[in-house]
Design a protein around this motif. Structure first.
Motif, mmCIF file in Angstrom:
data_model
loop_
_atom_site.group_PDB
_atom_site.id
_atom_site.type_symbol
_atom_site.label_atom_id
_atom_site.label_comp_id
_atom_site.label_asym_id
_atom_site.label_seq_id
_atom_site.Cartn_x
_atom_site.Cartn_y
_atom_site.Cartn_z
ATOM 1 N N GLY A 69 10.599 -0.452 -10.603
ATOM 2 C CA GLY A 69 10.524 -1.510 -9.614
ATOM 3 C C GLY A 69 9.566 -2.602 -10.056
ATOM 4 N N GLU A 70 9.411 -3.567 -9.200
ATOM 5 C CA GLU A 70 8.491 -4.672 -9.489
ATOM 6 C C GLU A 70 7.048 -4.158 -9.469
ATOM 7 O OE1 GLU A 70 7.203 -8.991 -7.514
ATOM 8 O OE2 GLU A 70 8.830 -7.800 -6.659
ATOM 9 N N LYS A 71 6.229 -4.679 -10.387
ATOM 10 C CA LYS A 71 4.820 -4.292 -10.389
ATOM 11 C C LYS A 71 4.129 -4.850 -9.148
ATOM 12 C CE LYS A 71 3.602 -3.313 -15.151
ATOM 13 N NZ LYS A 71 2.615 -3.565 -16.236
ATOM 14 N N ILE A 72 3.429 -3.969 -8.457
ATOM 15 C CA ILE A 72 2.723 -4.349 -7.235
ATOM 16 C C ILE A 72 1.273 -3.926 -7.360
ATOM 17 C CG2 ILE A 72 2.619 -4.050 -4.724
ATOM 18 C CD1 ILE A 72 5.546 -3.263 -4.789
ATOM 19 N N ASP A 73 0.368 -4.753 -6.890
ATOM 20 C CA ASP A 73 -1.066 -4.436 -6.931
ATOM 21 C C ASP A 73 -1.385 -3.462 -5.799
ATOM 22 O OD1 ASP A 73 -3.344 -4.869 -8.419
ATOM 23 O OD2 ASP A 73 -4.115 -6.416 -7.079
ATOM 24 N N LEU A 74 -1.739 -2.224 -6.173
ATOM 25 C CA LEU A 74 -1.993 -1.183 -5.177
ATOM 26 C C LEU A 74 -3.367 -0.567 -5.393
ATOM 27 C CD1 LEU A 74 1.427 0.720 -5.365
ATOM 28 C CD2 LEU A 74 0.685 -0.827 -3.539
ATOM 29 N N ALA A 75 -4.084 -0.301 -4.308
ATOM 30 C CA ALA A 75 -5.315 0.477 -4.407
ATOM 31 C C ALA A 75 -4.939 1.910 -4.759
ATOM 32 C CB ALA A 75 -6.077 0.431 -3.086
ATOM 33 N N LEU A 76 -5.737 2.541 -5.615
ATOM 34 C CA LEU A 76 -5.406 3.897 -6.025
ATOM 35 C C LEU A 76 -5.448 4.883 -4.862
ATOM 36 C CD1 LEU A 76 -6.937 4.402 -9.588
ATOM 37 C CD2 LEU A 76 -4.841 3.263 -8.870
ATOM 38 N N GLN A 77 -6.174 4.508 -3.778
ATOM 39 C CA GLN A 77 -6.186 5.384 -2.598
ATOM 40 C C GLN A 77 -4.804 5.552 -1.975
ATOM 41 O OE1 GLN A 77 -8.557 3.016 -3.261
ATOM 42 N NE2 GLN A 77 -10.222 3.167 -1.782
ATOM 43 N N GLU A 78 -3.863 4.694 -2.333
ATOM 44 C CA GLU A 78 -2.520 4.786 -1.771
ATOM 45 C C GLU A 78 -1.702 5.916 -2.388
ATOM 46 O OE1 GLU A 78 -0.384 1.190 -0.928
ATOM 47 O OE2 GLU A 78 -2.177 -0.042 -1.218
ATOM 48 N N PHE A 79 -2.217 6.506 -3.479
ATOM 49 C CA PHE A 79 -1.507 7.602 -4.132
ATOM 50 C C PHE A 79 -2.125 8.938 -3.733
ATOM 51 C CE2 PHE A 79 -1.254 4.000 -7.199
ATOM 52 C CZ PHE A 79 0.114 3.768 -7.089
ATOM 53 N N ASP A 80 -1.275 9.954 -3.630
ATOM 54 C CA ASP A 80 -1.768 11.303 -3.340
ATOM 55 C C ASP A 80 -2.391 11.939 -4.580
ATOM 56 O OD1 ASP A 80 -0.777 11.753 -0.513
ATOM 57 O OD2 ASP A 80 1.077 11.172 -1.516
ATOM 58 N N ALA A 81 -1.896 11.555 -5.750
ATOM 59 C CA ALA A 81 -2.425 12.082 -7.007
ATOM 60 C C ALA A 81 -2.252 11.037 -8.087
ATOM 61 C CB ALA A 81 -1.709 13.366 -7.409
ATOM 62 N N VAL A 82 -3.252 10.958 -8.960
ATOM 63 C CA VAL A 82 -3.191 10.083 -10.132
ATOM 64 C C VAL A 82 -3.358 10.974 -11.359
ATOM 65 C CG1 VAL A 82 -4.290 8.202 -11.396
ATOM 66 C CG2 VAL A 82 -4.089 8.081 -8.897
ATOM 67 N N LEU A 83 -2.381 10.935 -12.266
ATOM 68 C CA LEU A 83 -2.401 11.775 -13.457
ATOM 69 C C LEU A 83 -2.715 10.932 -14.684
ATOM 70 C CD1 LEU A 83 0.731 14.065 -12.927
ATOM 71 C CD2 LEU A 83 -1.593 14.343 -12.081
ATOM 72 N N GLN A 84 -3.794 11.287 -15.355
ATOM 73 C CA GLN A 84 -4.185 10.583 -16.575
ATOM 74 C C GLN A 84 -3.413 11.200 -17.743
ATOM 75 O OE1 GLN A 84 -4.883 8.341 -18.510
ATOM 76 N NE2 GLN A 84 -7.081 8.050 -18.624
ATOM 77 N N ARG A 85 -2.420 10.478 -18.257
ATOM 78 C CA ARG A 85 -1.578 10.978 -19.346
ATOM 79 C C ARG A 85 -1.539 9.996 -20.525
ATOM 80 N NH1 ARG A 85 -0.482 15.792 -20.400
ATOM 81 N NH2 ARG A 85 1.477 15.176 -21.378
ATOM 82 N N LYS A 86 -2.565 9.197 -20.645
ATOM 83 C CA LYS A 86 -2.655 8.258 -21.766
ATOM 84 C C LYS A 86 -3.113 8.997 -23.007
ATOM 85 C CE LYS A 86 -3.174 4.241 -23.922
ATOM 86 N NZ LYS A 86 -3.361 4.844 -25.278
ATOM 87 N N ASP A 87 -2.376 8.810 -24.108
ATOM 88 C CA ASP A 87 -2.763 9.427 -25.372
ATOM 89 C C ASP A 87 -4.026 8.787 -25.932
ATOM 90 O OD1 ASP A 87 -0.670 11.207 -25.473
ATOM 91 O OD2 ASP A 87 0.608 9.936 -26.728
#
Length: 314
Positions: A69-87
């Motif tokens: 979808g279109e990129k939207i500016d979101l506060a991370l609090q809006e997510f239930d989980a954030v997964l760090q998967r950057k190599d």
């Protein structure tokens, strides 16, 4: 749940082997909403950590595997989980990203793996906390110490502390050929600290990746077996992956570390074991889900999403 993945560009994924992809697929199968963004999409705005994130829809098509979808500016609090998967590389930009994620955590965001735990567990140096399981090891940038270590052990491995995929790993045998050149190259003439280890002959049988998920041990390892005279078993360096049951020693190492690392905030860990020795503790973006699933039928992704759902609800 709304799950955000911090990743490399989705267009670079090789979905036939990518572990993040099967995490996404299993999460989507359970009805969770998927989002993705890259580290450079994050920003601290008036004390709030935000990201320009896009929603992800999996198409089931191997050629065009996602729609975004279109990129939207979101506060991370809006997510239930954030997964760090950057190599990796685990450079200063990677560390800055963990600082931003620290701030998000303080605001209530659940981040996996825990950003401070990622910083605290250098994937090479962390083995020093578990010396009962390691081969003789030296960490230094002092050429004299390295030469003394070589004189004692005669067959050694030298590697950088911030590499991945087997990059920059050298073996020096009993003749000492090119030892000085390798020391100069890896340490940048004494400017960079490196790791030196006694060579483990069992590498010919593979560098085993053992996965720890939610403090539990995946019952199969992926032995990455060197090919064509290589000393490196890494799949990125041409190794062949063979899934196998854990040996008694593999299980001893894994079950000893699993609860400790989980308590430290590491939901997913990839241990590297050669022979009977622990060689690395991988915490940034551990892989090998698909190879184990394909060869042994054990659904690693389902075990991971189970653990994630439990951790979010806890």
């Amino acid at each position: 749940m709304k799950i955000a993945f911090i990743t490399d560009p989705l267009s670079t994924f090789k979905i036939y082997k990518d572990s993040t992809f099967v995490m996404m697929r299993e999460a989507a199968r359970r009805g969770h909403q998927l989002f993705a963004f890259e580290p450079q999409d994050m920003a601290l705005v008036n004390g709030v950590v935000k990201a320009r994130a896009c929603s992800i829809n999996l198409t089931g098509n191997s050629d065009v595997w996602y729609e975004e979808g279109e990129k939207i500016d979101l506060a991370l609090q809006e997510f239930d989980a954030v997964l760090q998967r950057k190599d990796p590389p685990f450079d200063m930009e990677y560390i800055y990203a963990t600082y931003l994620l620290d701030l998000a955590e303080k605001a209530g965001v659940k981040v996996f793996n825990k950003p401070s735990a990622i910083r605290d567990h250098n994937e090479k140096l962390s083995i020093a906390q578990f010396t009962q399981f390691t081969t003789p090891t030296l960490v230094t940038r002092d050429a004299k110490r390295i030469r003394e270590f070589f004189a004692e052990h005669q067959d050694i491995i030298l590697k950088p502390l911030d590499g991945m995929g087997g990059a920059g790993i050298f073996r020096i045998g009993a003749d000492g050929m090119n030892l000085g050149s390798v020391i100069e190259t890896l340490t940048s003439n004494g400017a960079h600290t490196i790791m030196v280890q006694k060579y483990i002959p069992a590498i010919v049988h593979g560098d085993k990746r053992i996965l720890l998920i939610g403090g539990k041990v995946v019952p199969f390892a992926l032995a990455r077996i060197p090919q064509n005279g290589e000393v490196r078993g890494n799949l990125a360096a041409g190794g062949v992956g063979v899934a196998q049951e854990l040996s008694a020693r593999d299980r001893e190492i894994a079950e000893s570390l699993a609860p400790t690392l989980y308590q430290r905030g590491l939901l997913l860990v990839g241990l590297d074991v050669i022979g009977d020795c622990l060689t690395e503790v991988n915490v940034t973006s551990p892989t090998c889900f698909q190879e184990i699933m394909q060869q042994k039928g054990f659904d690693v992704a389902a075990m991971f999403i189970d653990a994630l759902e439990h951790a979010v609800s806890a």
